[in-house]
Scaffold this active site. Structure first.
Site, short mmCIF file in Angstrom:
data_model
loop_
_atom_site.label_atom_id
_atom_site.label_comp_id
_atom_site.label_asym_id
_atom_site.label_seq_id
_atom_site.Cartn_x
_atom_site.Cartn_y
_atom_site.Cartn_z
N ARG A 220 -13.48 41.69 -38.71
CA ARG A 220 -13.05 41.44 -37.32
C ARG A 220 -12.61 40.00 -37.11
NH1 ARG A 220 -18.55 42.01 -36.10
NH2 ARG A 220 -18.32 43.56 -37.72
N GLY B 81 -14.30 34.63 -35.75
CA GLY B 81 -14.78 35.86 -36.36
C GLY B 81 -14.58 35.73 -37.86
N PHE B 82 -13.54 36.36 -38.39
CA PHE B 82 -13.22 36.31 -39.82
C PHE B 82 -14.43 36.68 -40.67
CE2 PHE B 82 -10.21 33.36 -37.83
CZ PHE B 82 -9.01 33.81 -38.34
N HIS B 83 -15.05 37.79 -40.36
CA HIS B 83 -16.15 38.27 -41.19
C HIS B 83 -16.38 39.76 -40.98
CE1 HIS B 83 -18.40 37.19 -37.39
NE2 HIS B 83 -18.92 38.37 -37.63
N SER B 84 -17.19 40.30 -41.88
CA SER B 84 -17.71 41.66 -41.68
C SER B 84 -19.22 41.58 -41.84
CB SER B 84 -17.13 42.63 -42.71
OG SER B 84 -17.67 42.34 -43.98
#
Ligand code: TYD
Length: 139
Positions: A95, A47-50
């Protein structure tokens, strides 16, 4: 931010169980894309993004997975482990997904096609974007 989980109706009969989801029905947007994540190895965090605009519903259709949801003000962890529960994630929420159980399958329903330009993949950039474009609209 608060957990936005919806429980879906399960059609149970003597042959088993079925969950039906319709865009602009159980799913609060028009579904333009479906993808699923599986085969995630132990210890992996992803994930590690918006997203700037994208809306998504996450359903763990097999096994369990944890989702970290984060804004500059708030943070929470949701465990998804029920086939008839969907987690809504709107725009501008960071997230991370982790603790995928062996054989877990995470189904994602999305409001738009894949567009790399809708992603923010760096947390500091996300916070800057949030402060510039998101926070004032929330007040
Ligand atoms: P990514 O969104 O980075 O996955 P995660 O957030 O779960 O770590 O996507 C992984 C790869 O898959 C990346 O190369 C982009 C590609 N991808 C698509 O081509 N289409 C899609 O709809 C998605 C979600 C990803």
């Amino acid at each position: 931010m608060r957990k936005d989980i919806t429980k879906y109706n399960v059609h149970t009969d003597k042959w088993g169980k079925l969950v039906a989801l319709e865009g602009n029905g159980e799913i609060p947007f028009n579904i333009k894309r479906v993808y699923y994540i599986y085969g995630v190895k132990e210890g992996v965090r992803r994930g590690f993004h918006s997203h700037k605009k994208l809306e998504q519903i996450l359903i763990c259709v097999h096994g369990s997975v944890k989702i970290l949801l984060k804004t500059p003000d708030d943070e929470e962890i949701v465990t998804l482990n029920k086939q008839n529960e969907g987690l809504y994630i709107g725009p501008n929420v960071w997230r991370e997904m982790y603790d995928f159980e062996d054989n877990a399958v995470l189904l994602v329903l999305a409001s738009n096609h894949f567009k790399e330009s809708d992603y923010i993949r760096n947390y500091d950039d996300y916070v800057k974007y949030y402060e510039k474009y998101v926070r004032e609209k929330k007040q």
